[in-house]
Design an enzyme around this catalytic site. Sequence first.
Site, PDB file in Angstrom:
ATOM      1  N   LYS A  67       0.811  -1.210   0.000  1.00 56.06           N
ATOM      2  CA  LYS A  67       0.000   0.000   0.000  1.00 56.06           C
ATOM      3  C   LYS A  67       0.850   1.269   0.000  1.00 56.06           C
ATOM      4  O   LYS A  67       2.044   1.254   0.283  1.00 56.06           O
ATOM      5  CB  LYS A  67      -0.991  -0.030   1.160  1.00 56.06           C
ATOM      6  CG  LYS A  67      -2.102  -1.058   0.919  1.00 56.06           C
ATOM      7  CD  LYS A  67      -3.206  -0.987   1.931  1.00 56.06           C
ATOM      8  CE  LYS A  67      -4.347  -1.956   1.566  1.00 56.06           C
ATOM      9  NZ  LYS A  67      -5.397  -1.986   2.592  1.00 56.06           N
ATOM     10  N   ARG A  91      -3.452 -10.194   4.999  1.00 57.99           N
ATOM     11  CA  ARG A  91      -3.916 -10.267   3.607  1.00 57.99           C
ATOM     12  C   ARG A  91      -2.789  -9.733   2.724  1.00 57.99           C
ATOM     13  O   ARG A  91      -2.398  -8.566   2.844  1.00 57.99           O
ATOM     14  CB  ARG A  91      -5.187  -9.427   3.460  1.00 57.99           C
ATOM     15  CG  ARG A  91      -5.815  -9.430   2.076  1.00 57.99           C
ATOM     16  CD  ARG A  91      -7.086  -8.571   2.086  1.00 57.99           C
ATOM     17  NE  ARG A  91      -7.745  -8.536   0.790  1.00 57.99           N
ATOM     18  CZ  ARG A  91      -7.467  -7.671  -0.172  1.00 57.99           C
ATOM     19  NH1 ARG A  91      -6.515  -6.745   0.018  1.00 57.99           N
ATOM     20  NH2 ARG A  91      -8.113  -7.704  -1.321  1.00 57.99           N
TER      21      ARG A  91
END
Length: 443
Positions: free
Chosen positions: A223, A258
């Site tokens: 991210k 995840r």
Amino acid sequence: MSSRDAAPSLELRGREFRWGSRTFIMGILNATPDSFSGDGLAGDLDAAVALARRMEADGADWLDIGGESSRPSAQELEPAEEARRVVPVIEAVRAATQLPISVDTCHAAVARAGIRAGADAINDIWGLRGDADMARAAREAGAVVIAMHNQRGRGFRDVVGDIRAGFLATLAICAREGIPRERIILDPGFGFGWTPGQNLEMLRRLAELRIPGLPLLVGTSRKSTIGHVLGGAPVDQRLEGTAATVALSIANGADIVRVHDVAEMVSVARMSDAIVGRGPMVPPAVSALVALGSNLGDRLGNLRAAVRMLAERGTEVTAKSSVWESSPVPEDQPSYLNAVIRVETRLGPAELLARLKEIERALGRRPGRRWGPRPADLDILFYGREAVNLPELQVPHPRILERGFVLAPLAEVLTGELPLLGMTATEALAAVGVAGLSRCSNL
């Protein structure tokens, strides 16, 4: 237990997800042409199946399949188009693997289609607070719910406070709809409406977000916060940064991570689990019974301090007897206070004994005559159901059936048969009697 060992578990596709036993790995499959991470499969079913099989071989425990990009600038899809993308991928992957699958969507219609295609869970980035029909869709399907707190468009007060408020709102919806708590997984929403600094604070304070009995999923993989911290690193250069966030998430209480890079993050998770004390490299916890005694100084204070020191050193105390006073043997010393505690430990018998002796020394015990007075006397009575015969330690304690001052408190914490001895503490106490014994306080 250890407190985490008592956490509930989830059974899915013949797999048990026992929260706290280790960290579980969720692999990401993006059935999109516009994934932020550049890994969108764009309808290539062969590529999706190959990736799913590779993730399974690399150690993934779960697959998350989505058909709509959730990055801030992504164009919102009509549910029909999202379903067109994601349903064939779920069908193809379901035919190729028995791993649990979640459909990553915030639309109830897509969730229903994904469940019909073979998904087991709904991963909703709006935590059932977006589409008003999502909770009913989950309940009707009996699906597991992965509910994320999404901060986008919400007023900011405090990172932890805002996330906890979001979790509680989601749990209230689940309760109204009748979704069982054991089928709920919470996600704090790393990267969804937060600044880089707030995302980092979320990971630092992750332990504050735990709600008893509910597992935490954390998704940091590749991210933009990682790119920001690493000086603008592009998506394909964020592997090491992702690894750092995964390791620290695990250290702070994540149950599931995840990720895109399954093989690498499986290694990170195994190493992190070993450090924090869970996973296959960590021996199972054993229930042991420990006798406490003191007849010098602040006797009750010494017993309570011993219990506190055990807890401070990582040995969980799960049961405590009352404190019993007994006449001393030999008689030329003060009377004793005695108690028994049950502990959960991953230390071996010799290591546990060494810890007890360390605590005795910390409480002022010094070498002296064998049966002389002492501020603290700590003995292992039982270690699971294991017989121990070491030069410095015999378990069960060889004189336990002769000592009423041990049997009386022991009967309070162990009502069943004494391990390896074929009788209960109450039965043994009846044989030796209670002369000179009196219950005097709580421990």
